[in-house]
Design a protein around this motif. Structure first.
Motif, PDB file in Angstrom:
ATOM      1  N   LEU A  37       0.520  -1.277  -0.593  1.00  0.00           N
ATOM      2  CA  LEU A  37       0.299   0.136   0.232  1.00  0.00           C
ATOM      3  C   LEU A  37       1.014   1.251  -0.194  1.00  0.00           C
ATOM      4  O   LEU A  37       1.987   1.165   0.513  1.00  0.00           O
ATOM      5  CB  LEU A  37      -0.640   0.028   1.269  1.00  0.00           C
ATOM      6  N   ASP A  38       0.380   2.338  -1.050  1.00  0.00           N
ATOM      7  CA  ASP A  38       1.311   3.365  -0.985  1.00  0.00           C
ATOM      8  C   ASP A  38       0.611   5.019  -0.332  1.00  0.00           C
ATOM      9  O   ASP A  38      -0.707   5.201  -0.899  1.00  0.00           O
ATOM     10  CB  ASP A  38       1.664   4.410  -1.400  1.00  0.00           C
ATOM     11  N   ALA A  39      -0.174   5.183   0.787  1.00  0.00           N
ATOM     12  CA  ALA A  39      -0.692   5.940   1.798  1.00  0.00           C
ATOM     13  C   ALA A  39      -0.613   7.349   1.300  1.00  0.00           C
ATOM     14  O   ALA A  39       0.482   7.303   1.910  1.00  0.00           O
ATOM     15  CB  ALA A  39      -1.747   5.905   3.053  1.00  0.00           C
ATOM     16  N   ALA A  40      -1.446   8.275   0.936  1.00  0.00           N
ATOM     17  CA  ALA A  40      -0.974   9.501   1.555  1.00  0.00           C
ATOM     18  C   ALA A  40      -0.298  10.731   3.337  1.00  0.00           C
ATOM     19  O   ALA A  40      -0.814   9.414   3.494  1.00  0.00           O
ATOM     20  CB  ALA A  40      -2.349  10.901   1.156  1.00  0.00           C
ATOM     21  N   ILE A  41       0.765  11.375   3.541  1.00  0.00           N
ATOM     22  CA  ILE A  41       1.264  11.107   4.124  1.00  0.00           C
ATOM     23  C   ILE A  41      -0.117  12.185   4.825  1.00  0.00           C
ATOM     24  O   ILE A  41      -0.634  11.473   6.030  1.00  0.00           O
ATOM     25  CB  ILE A  41       2.435  12.298   3.958  1.00  0.00           C
ATOM     26  N   LEU A  42      -0.294  13.385   4.127  1.00  0.00           N
ATOM     27  CA  LEU A  42      -2.033  13.469   4.506  1.00  0.00           C
ATOM     28  C   LEU A  42      -3.234  13.259   4.748  1.00  0.00           C
ATOM     29  O   LEU A  42      -3.236  12.180   4.564  1.00  0.00           O
ATOM     30  CB  LEU A  42      -2.306  15.021   4.133  1.00  0.00           C
ATOM     31  N   MET A  43      -4.145  13.208   6.147  1.00  0.00           N
ATOM     32  CA  MET A  43      -4.777  11.932   6.267  1.00  0.00           C
ATOM     33  C   MET A  43      -6.261  13.101   7.291  1.00  0.00           C
ATOM     34  O   MET A  43      -5.787  14.316   7.863  1.00  0.00           O
ATOM     35  CB  MET A  43      -4.463  11.400   7.314  1.00  0.00           C
ATOM     36  N   HIS A  44      -7.363  12.659   7.284  1.00  0.00           N
ATOM     37  CA  HIS A  44      -7.964  13.403   7.546  1.00  0.00           C
ATOM     38  C   HIS A  44      -7.626  13.482   9.399  1.00  0.00           C
ATOM     39  O   HIS A  44      -7.111  12.463   9.404  1.00  0.00           O
ATOM     40  CB  HIS A  44      -9.749  12.627   7.933  1.00  0.00           C
ATOM     41  N   PRO A  45      -7.515  14.251   9.985  1.00  0.00           N
ATOM     42  CA  PRO A  45      -7.432  14.768  11.208  1.00  0.00           C
ATOM     43  C   PRO A  45      -7.931  13.576  12.337  1.00  0.00           C
ATOM     44  O   PRO A  45      -7.615  13.495  13.467  1.00  0.00           O
ATOM     45  CB  PRO A  45      -7.486  16.515  11.700  1.00  0.00           C
ATOM     46  N   ARG A  46      -9.464  13.708  12.182  1.00  0.00           N
ATOM     47  CA  ARG A  46      -9.733  12.589  13.357  1.00  0.00           C
ATOM     48  C   ARG A  46      -9.169  11.010  12.860  1.00  0.00           C
ATOM     49  O   ARG A  46      -8.932  10.893  14.461  1.00  0.00           O
ATOM     50  CB  ARG A  46     -11.759  12.392  12.946  1.00  0.00           C
ATOM     51  N   GLU A  98      -7.372  11.227  15.789  1.00  0.00           N
ATOM     52  CA  GLU A  98      -7.846  11.464  17.649  1.00  0.00           C
ATOM     53  C   GLU A  98      -8.412   9.974  17.574  1.00  0.00           C
ATOM     54  O   GLU A  98      -7.858   9.492  18.377  1.00  0.00           O
ATOM     55  CB  GLU A  98      -9.061  12.282  17.411  1.00  0.00           C
ATOM     56  N   ALA A  99      -8.546   9.127  16.561  1.00  0.00           N
ATOM     57  CA  ALA A  99      -8.978   7.641  16.936  1.00  0.00           C
ATOM     58  C   ALA A  99      -7.538   6.972  16.935  1.00  0.00           C
ATOM     59  O   ALA A  99      -7.890   6.503  17.669  1.00  0.00           O
ATOM     60  CB  ALA A  99      -9.731   6.971  15.401  1.00  0.00           C
ATOM     61  N   SER A 100      -6.599   7.387  16.879  1.00  0.00           N
ATOM     62  CA  SER A 100      -5.230   6.551  16.893  1.00  0.00           C
ATOM     63  C   SER A 100      -4.797   6.781  18.201  1.00  0.00           C
ATOM     64  O   SER A 100      -3.688   5.810  19.413  1.00  0.00           O
ATOM     65  CB  SER A 100      -4.506   6.780  15.478  1.00  0.00           C
ATOM     66  N   ILE A 141      -2.554   2.231   6.755  1.00  0.00           N
ATOM     67  CA  ILE A 141      -3.084   0.864   7.139  1.00  0.00           C
ATOM     68  C   ILE A 141      -4.267   0.989   7.010  1.00  0.00           C
ATOM     69  O   ILE A 141      -4.899  -0.354   6.801  1.00  0.00           O
ATOM     70  CB  ILE A 141      -1.449   0.084   7.048  1.00  0.00           C
ATOM     71  N   TYR A 142      -4.672   1.067   8.867  1.00  0.00           N
ATOM     72  CA  TYR A 142      -5.396   0.591   9.489  1.00  0.00           C
ATOM     73  C   TYR A 142      -6.873   1.252   8.377  1.00  0.00           C
ATOM     74  O   TYR A 142      -8.230   1.082   8.399  1.00  0.00           O
ATOM     75  CB  TYR A 142      -5.788   0.626  10.168  1.00  0.00           C
ATOM     76  N   VAL A 143      -7.007   2.486   8.181  1.00  0.00           N
ATOM     77  CA  VAL A 143      -8.328   3.241   7.326  1.00  0.00           C
ATOM     78  C   VAL A 143      -8.517   2.598   5.890  1.00  0.00           C
ATOM     79  O   VAL A 143      -9.794   2.754   5.328  1.00  0.00           O
ATOM     80  CB  VAL A 143      -7.989   4.873   7.674  1.00  0.00           C
ATOM     81  N   ARG A 173      -0.202  -4.874  18.731  1.00  0.00           N
ATOM     82  CA  ARG A 173      -1.343  -3.840  18.682  1.00  0.00           C
ATOM     83  C   ARG A 173      -2.335  -4.319  18.575  1.00  0.00           C
ATOM     84  O   ARG A 173      -3.853  -3.276  18.963  1.00  0.00           O
ATOM     85  CB  ARG A 173      -1.121  -2.447  17.936  1.00  0.00           C
ATOM     86  N   THR A 174      -2.904  -5.442  19.378  1.00  0.00           N
ATOM     87  CA  THR A 174      -4.598  -5.780  19.710  1.00  0.00           C
ATOM     88  C   THR A 174      -5.732  -5.322  18.628  1.00  0.00           C
ATOM     89  O   THR A 174      -4.937  -5.411  17.332  1.00  0.00           O
ATOM     90  CB  THR A 174      -5.054  -5.371  20.919  1.00  0.00           C
ATOM     91  N   ASP A 175      -6.855  -5.242  19.017  1.00  0.00           N
ATOM     92  CA  ASP A 175      -7.540  -4.689  18.282  1.00  0.00           C
ATOM     93  C   ASP A 175      -8.086  -3.378  18.344  1.00  0.00           C
ATOM     94  O   ASP A 175      -8.684  -2.391  17.665  1.00  0.00           O
ATOM     95  CB  ASP A 175      -8.860  -5.567  18.369  1.00  0.00           C
ATOM     96  N   PHE A 176      -7.023  -2.497  18.920  1.00  0.00           N
ATOM     97  CA  PHE A 176      -6.505  -1.103  19.446  1.00  0.00           C
ATOM     98  C   PHE A 176      -7.141  -0.502  18.078  1.00  0.00           C
ATOM     99  O   PHE A 176      -8.288   0.695  18.035  1.00  0.00           O
ATOM    100  CB  PHE A 176      -5.582  -0.723  20.477  1.00  0.00           C
ATOM    101  N   ASP A 177      -6.321  -0.281  16.951  1.00  0.00           N
ATOM    102  CA  ASP A 177      -6.668   0.710  15.990  1.00  0.00           C
ATOM    103  C   ASP A 177      -7.586   0.537  15.049  1.00  0.00           C
ATOM    104  O   ASP A 177      -8.681   1.295  14.768  1.00  0.00           O
ATOM    105  CB  ASP A 177      -5.579   0.755  15.027  1.00  0.00           C
ATOM    106  N   LEU A 178      -7.984  -0.736  14.995  1.00  0.00           N
ATOM    107  CA  LEU A 178      -9.952  -0.775  13.913  1.00  0.00           C
ATOM    108  C   LEU A 178     -10.553  -0.229  14.569  1.00  0.00           C
ATOM    109  O   LEU A 178     -12.017  -0.288  13.924  1.00  0.00           O
ATOM    110  CB  LEU A 178      -9.686  -2.512  13.447  1.00  0.00           C
ATOM    111  N   ARG A 179     -10.117  -1.021  16.215  1.00  0.00           N
ATOM    112  CA  ARG A 179     -11.561  -0.980  17.260  1.00  0.00           C
ATOM    113  C   ARG A 179     -12.120   0.551  16.914  1.00  0.00           C
ATOM    114  O   ARG A 179     -12.965   1.465  16.146  1.00  0.00           O
ATOM    115  CB  ARG A 179     -11.155  -1.323  18.431  1.00  0.00           C
ATOM    116  N   ARG A 180     -11.134   1.646  17.300  1.00  0.00           N
ATOM    117  CA  ARG A 180     -10.570   2.700  17.734  1.00  0.00           C
ATOM    118  C   ARG A 180     -11.245   3.629  16.314  1.00  0.00           C
ATOM    119  O   ARG A 180     -12.329   4.402  16.271  1.00  0.00           O
ATOM    120  CB  ARG A 180      -9.875   3.056  17.986  1.00  0.00           C
ATOM    121  N   HIS A 181     -10.959   2.780  15.515  1.00  0.00           N
ATOM    122  CA  HIS A 181     -11.425   3.498  13.991  1.00  0.00           C
ATOM    123  C   HIS A 181     -12.711   3.567  13.451  1.00  0.00           C
ATOM    124  O   HIS A 181     -13.710   4.157  13.009  1.00  0.00           O
ATOM    125  CB  HIS A 181     -10.484   3.221  12.474  1.00  0.00           C
ATOM    126  N   GLY A 182     -12.850   1.751  13.848  1.00  0.00           N
ATOM    127  CA  GLY A 182     -14.616   1.921  13.916  1.00  0.00           C
ATOM    128  C   GLY A 182     -15.315   2.847  14.472  1.00  0.00           C
ATOM    129  O   GLY A 182     -16.668   3.130  13.881  1.00  0.00           O
TER     130      GLY A 182
END
Ligand code: GAP
Length: 446
Positions: free
Chosen positions: A65-74, A77-79, A155-157, A273-282
């Motif tokens: 994957l090659d994601a953008a450096i700039l992402m939604h500010p939320r 917060e979620a991460s 990657i998570y998003v 990292r458990t399900d921390f990131d995906l759970r928070r993004h959900g």
């Protein structure tokens, strides 16, 4: 023989031979940023390509994957980065130096005395490491964006996008290489800790109950990777994070540390990292990031085992590990960089013994031929011994010399950087021979 290098020697070699320069040097430089010169960019790209091949192409269950450096500010917060990605900062009231409180000696922390001048230290305040900027023409709260402090969140998003668009099934990984930015309080030791750097990260999505076994697998896999990269095993060790060191997202974390000239330090982190990131993004996005296991019909938020290596920090590791000063018989010392041939900025140097009598033309033809398969460098100036030394110093593993015998029987000499031994062989066999040599290359212990 000495194969421990000082930082001064390394910084000086890197500048002299065009590996790494200080950013904006003609303006006095920026301490926390560095530029990669002609040889440095080749070395960095070769390390990047080696990692990419190891972590994607050699696995049938890891995609890129090659994601953008700039992402939604939320996202941040979620991460948890807006709230937790902080370092404790203290200032000296006398000399005005600034320190990370967790990096000063225990006695100074307890006595609140500056480790540099003995002045009084301020109380610690938490300092967020994320760089903030604004998107669009209006600089207000609504336009804030961050320069990503890790590539992982891209990657998570995209987890759902990748699952829906590719044929991946758990367990699988998503790998990414890219720039990350951190407003580090202390940036010293050359390119070790900088504000702008590159990461090579892989997030491996698994069934929650299988986290222990996958964690162990990736720990071993990542340690053995450094052997394949040509780093000496004796210079590597694991360090388990204690409760005070764990990042806010990690249940268990091990660093792979390298013994740099300034001591043992982190080179790569392996995190559960458990399900921390995906759970928070959900939760924050309102989107369902559950995974449906088509065989067992179970629905769950996957756990993640992350392997997170610094690309620019690996450049420093490879340079420190490769450097050696050797006493050469009947000569002065030679400086040699024992890069793995797959990483060396130049793979083959090609020289005519002398410029005259048609030797230069033959050597140029050989160089043009080898250029199809390898990164080459042609040099016809100066004594042959000096030309070898110049290539040793930038880590060129093979040098080909054309001499008078070449005119008679089309043979050349092939010289090996590490042993300095030479063999004679037909020029037509060079490409295959070098390929075989690269395949069987091993770094000598030391
Ligand atoms: N996604 C997890 C993560 O970012 P980390 O331990 O903070 O974990 C991972 O960073 C790796 O990134 C480190 O092991 C190091 O190689 C590299 N790294 C982190 N901060 C850096 C900096 N300021 N300069 C250069 N490399 C850095």
């Amino acid at each position: 023989m000495a194969n421990s290098v000082t930082m001064d020697e390394l910084v000086s070699l890197c500048k002299r031979r065009g590996f790494i320069f200080q950013s904006s040097e003609i303006y006095g430089g920026l301490t926390s940023a560095w530029d990669y010169g002609p040889l440095g960019v080749e070395l960095k790209n070769n390390i990047r390509d080696f990692w990419w091949r190891e972590m994607t192409q050699l696995h049938d269950n890891i995609v890129g994957l090659d994601a953008a450096i700039l992402m939604h500010p939320r996202v941040w917060e979620a991460s948890g980065h807006v709230e937790n990605f902080t370092d404790p900062l203290v200032d000296c009231k006398k000399c005005r130096q600034r320190f990370r409180e967790d990096q000063i000696p225990d006695e100074n922390r307890a006595s609140r005395i500056c480790p540099e001048c003995g002045g009084e230290l301020t109380e610690a305040r938490q300092f967020n490491l994320m760089f903030k900027t604004h998107i669009g023409p209006v600089e207000d709260e609504a336009s804030i964006v961050y320069l990503r402090p890790e590539t992982a969140q891209g990657i998570y998003v995209n987890f759902k996008n990748v699952v829906q668009s590719s044929r991946v099934k758990i367990p699988f990984g998503i790998a990414q290489i890219g720039k990350a930015f951190r407003n580090e309080i202390t940036t010293k030791n050359f390119i070790f800790r900088t504000c702008e750097f590159e990461q090579m990260e892989m997030q491996f999505f698994i069934k929650p109950s299988e986290d222990g076994q996958w964690f162990e697998r990736w720990k071993e896999e990542r340690m053995s990777y450094y052997g394949r990269l040509g780093v000496r095993p004796a210079k590597l060790q694991f360090h388990q994070h204690g409760p005070d060191e764990l990042a806010h997202y990690a249940k268990i974390a091990f660093d792979i540390q390298y013994e740099f000239p300034f001591g043992w330090r982190e080179l790569e982190g392996i995190h559960n990292r458990t399900d921390f990131d995906l759970r928070r993004h959900g939760e924050f996005s309102g989107k369902d990031l559950n995974y449906l296991d088509e065989e067992s019909h179970e629905r769950y938020i996957p756990y993640v085992i992350e392997t997170s290596a610094g690309l620019t920090r690996t450049v420093l590791t490879v340079l420190s590990d490769a450097y050696e000063e050797e006493e050469v018989e009947n000569e002065e010392k030679r400086v040699v960089l024992h890069f793995h041939p797959k990483l060396a900025p130049v793979t083959v140097g090609v020289f005519p013994l002398v410029k005259k009598d048609g030797l230069a033309e033959i050597a140029q033809d050989i160089e043009k031929e080898l250029r199809q398969d390898y990164t080459t460098f042609y040099d016809q100036g100066g004594a042959i011994g000096r030309r070898y030394r110049r290539q040793d110093e930038i880590g060129t593993p093979y040098c080909v010399t054309v001499d008078y015998q070449t005119k008679e029987d089309k043979t050349v000499t092939l010289r090996f950087r590490d042993s300095m031994q030479q063999v004679r062989l037909p020029a037509a066999e060079l490409s295959n021979r070098i390929r075989d040599e690269i395949k069987k290359y091993t770094r000598k212990a030391g």
